[in-house]
Design a protein around this motif. Structure first.
Motif, PDB file in Angstrom:
ATOM      1  N   GLU A 233       7.742  -9.894   1.455  1.00  0.00           N
ATOM      2  CA  GLU A 233       7.287  -9.359   0.445  1.00  0.00           C
ATOM      3  C   GLU A 233       8.314  -8.436  -0.780  1.00  0.00           C
ATOM      4  O   GLU A 233       9.067  -8.088  -0.107  1.00  0.00           O
ATOM      5  CB  GLU A 233       6.122  -8.140   0.304  1.00  0.00           C
ATOM      6  CG  GLU A 233       5.108  -8.480   2.102  1.00  0.00           C
ATOM      7  CD  GLU A 233       5.049  -8.324   3.076  1.00  0.00           C
ATOM      8  OE1 GLU A 233       3.714  -8.355   3.875  1.00  0.00           O
ATOM      9  OE2 GLU A 233       6.347  -8.367   3.426  1.00  0.00           O
ATOM     10  N   SER A 234       8.455  -8.167  -1.845  1.00  0.00           N
ATOM     11  CA  SER A 234       8.936  -7.622  -2.808  1.00  0.00           C
ATOM     12  C   SER A 234       8.721  -7.503  -4.240  1.00  0.00           C
ATOM     13  O   SER A 234       7.175  -7.726  -4.152  1.00  0.00           O
ATOM     14  CB  SER A 234      10.181  -8.612  -2.911  1.00  0.00           C
ATOM     15  OG  SER A 234       9.639  -9.472  -3.593  1.00  0.00           O
TER      16      SER A 234
ATOM     17  N   GLY B 116       7.344  -4.201  -4.403  1.00  0.00           N
ATOM     18  CA  GLY B 116       6.994  -2.393  -4.647  1.00  0.00           C
ATOM     19  C   GLY B 116       8.048  -0.871  -4.871  1.00  0.00           C
ATOM     20  O   GLY B 116       9.354  -1.500  -5.435  1.00  0.00           O
TER      21      GLY B 116
ATOM     22  N   LEU C  39       4.002  -7.491  -7.376  1.00  0.00           N
ATOM     23  CA  LEU C  39       4.527  -7.750  -6.168  1.00  0.00           C
ATOM     24  C   LEU C  39       4.009  -9.022  -6.253  1.00  0.00           C
ATOM     25  O   LEU C  39       3.859  -9.925  -6.108  1.00  0.00           O
ATOM     26  CB  LEU C  39       3.166  -7.069  -5.143  1.00  0.00           C
ATOM     27  CG  LEU C  39       2.638  -5.561  -5.012  1.00  0.00           C
ATOM     28  CD1 LEU C  39       2.111  -5.353  -3.834  1.00  0.00           C
ATOM     29  CD2 LEU C  39       4.367  -4.910  -4.505  1.00  0.00           C
TER      30      LEU C  39
ATOM     31  N   CYS D 160       5.418 -11.988  -2.597  1.00  0.00           N
ATOM     32  CA  CYS D 160       4.686 -12.758  -0.742  1.00  0.00           C
ATOM     33  C   CYS D 160       5.334 -13.762  -1.239  1.00  0.00           C
ATOM     34  O   CYS D 160       4.997 -15.451  -1.817  1.00  0.00           O
ATOM     35  CB  CYS D 160       3.676 -12.779  -0.749  1.00  0.00           C
ATOM     36  SG  CYS D 160       3.176 -13.193   0.738  1.00  0.00           S
TER      37      CYS D 160
ATOM     38  N   ARG E 215      -3.618  -3.578   2.143  1.00  0.00           N
ATOM     39  CA  ARG E 215      -2.630  -2.019   2.087  1.00  0.00           C
ATOM     40  C   ARG E 215      -2.659  -0.759   3.609  1.00  0.00           C
ATOM     41  O   ARG E 215      -3.891  -1.263   3.607  1.00  0.00           O
ATOM     42  CB  ARG E 215      -2.605  -1.921   0.913  1.00  0.00           C
ATOM     43  CG  ARG E 215      -4.335  -1.441   0.510  1.00  0.00           C
ATOM     44  CD  ARG E 215      -3.710  -0.459  -0.990  1.00  0.00           C
ATOM     45  NE  ARG E 215      -5.476   0.039  -1.043  1.00  0.00           N
ATOM     46  CZ  ARG E 215      -5.579   0.784  -2.129  1.00  0.00           C
ATOM     47  NH1 ARG E 215      -4.480  -0.138  -2.813  1.00  0.00           N
ATOM     48  NH2 ARG E 215      -6.951   0.771  -2.720  1.00  0.00           N
TER      49      ARG E 215
ATOM     50  N   VAL F 223       1.670   1.136   1.628  1.00  0.00           N
ATOM     51  CA  VAL F 223       2.420   0.172   2.335  1.00  0.00           C
ATOM     52  C   VAL F 223       1.588  -1.603   1.716  1.00  0.00           C
ATOM     53  O   VAL F 223       0.415  -1.745   2.577  1.00  0.00           O
ATOM     54  CB  VAL F 223       3.572  -0.586   3.702  1.00  0.00           C
ATOM     55  CG1 VAL F 223       4.216  -1.308   3.849  1.00  0.00           C
ATOM     56  CG2 VAL F 223       3.981   0.913   3.576  1.00  0.00           C
TER      57      VAL F 223
ATOM     58  N   TYR G 221       1.468  -5.144   2.498  1.00  0.00           N
ATOM     59  CA  TYR G 221       1.347  -6.073   3.189  1.00  0.00           C
ATOM     60  C   TYR G 221       1.262  -7.851   2.889  1.00  0.00           C
ATOM     61  O   TYR G 221      -0.341  -7.624   2.568  1.00  0.00           O
ATOM     62  CB  TYR G 221       1.081  -6.686   4.406  1.00  0.00           C
ATOM     63  CG  TYR G 221       1.182  -4.815   5.191  1.00  0.00           C
ATOM     64  CD1 TYR G 221       1.064  -3.642   5.504  1.00  0.00           C
ATOM     65  CD2 TYR G 221       2.792  -4.852   6.113  1.00  0.00           C
ATOM     66  CE1 TYR G 221       1.362  -2.818   5.588  1.00  0.00           C
ATOM     67  CE2 TYR G 221       3.030  -3.375   6.433  1.00  0.00           C
ATOM     68  CZ  TYR G 221       2.571  -2.392   6.862  1.00  0.00           C
ATOM     69  OH  TYR G 221       2.581  -1.542   7.074  1.00  0.00           O
TER      70      TYR G 221
ATOM     71  N   THR H 265       5.405  -4.148   1.650  1.00  0.00           N
ATOM     72  CA  THR H 265       6.954  -3.477   0.507  1.00  0.00           C
ATOM     73  C   THR H 265       5.810  -2.689   0.028  1.00  0.00           C
ATOM     74  O   THR H 265       4.387  -2.494   0.127  1.00  0.00           O
ATOM     75  CB  THR H 265       7.201  -4.283  -0.354  1.00  0.00           C
ATOM     76  OG1 THR H 265       7.722  -3.804  -1.433  1.00  0.00           O
ATOM     77  CG2 THR H 265       5.668  -4.135  -1.542  1.00  0.00           C
TER      78      THR H 265
END
Length: 129
Positions: free
Chosen positions: A6-7, A9, A20, A22, A38, A93, A95, A123
């Motif tokens: 993941e990226s 955030g 976001l 994935c 989350r 967070v 996911y 993230t």
């Protein structure tokens, strides 16, 4: 072994937006669904949204409807979560996860975290003024 990263955030003000991503290490088209979940500090994990692979049907948790949009780009092996009108309570967070087996009722996907087979490391999204 399928890997998910993941990226996207970060820190955002209330009312702001984030997208976001994935990224999967291989095609996820043969898996039943991909979902976003989350977990906020001190709270249980909750479902956010899922997208079904065979027809790109989507489902959202009630509190995210109209604010979040899940989508996928199969050419990039990537699933996205566009988050708009962010609220303080969206801090968590986030996911992504992949489910291999079919669900009898697809909309249960957001309530079936235990049935997801592969997970990313998450993230962090922080909504704060």
């Amino acid at each position: 072994q399928l890997q998910l990263v993941e990226s996207g955030g970060g820190l955002v003000q209330p009312g702001g937006s984030l997208r976001l991503s994935c990224a999967a290490s291989e095609s996820t088209s043969d898996y039943y669904a991909i979902g976003w979940f989350r977990q906020a500090p001190g709270k249980e994990r909750e479902g956010v949204s899922c997208i079904r692979s065979r027809d790109n049907s989507t489902v959202y948790a009630e509190s995210m409807k109209g604010r979040f949009t899940i989508s996928r780009d199969n050419a990039k092996n990537t699933v996205y979560l566009q988050m708009n009108s962010l609220k303080l309570e969206d801090t968590a967070v986030y996911y992504c996860a992949v489910r291999a087996l079919r669900l009898l009722v697809f909309r249960q996907c957001v309530h079936a975290a235990d049935g997801m087979n592969y997970w990313g490391k998450g993230t962090l999204v922080t909504v704060s003024s």
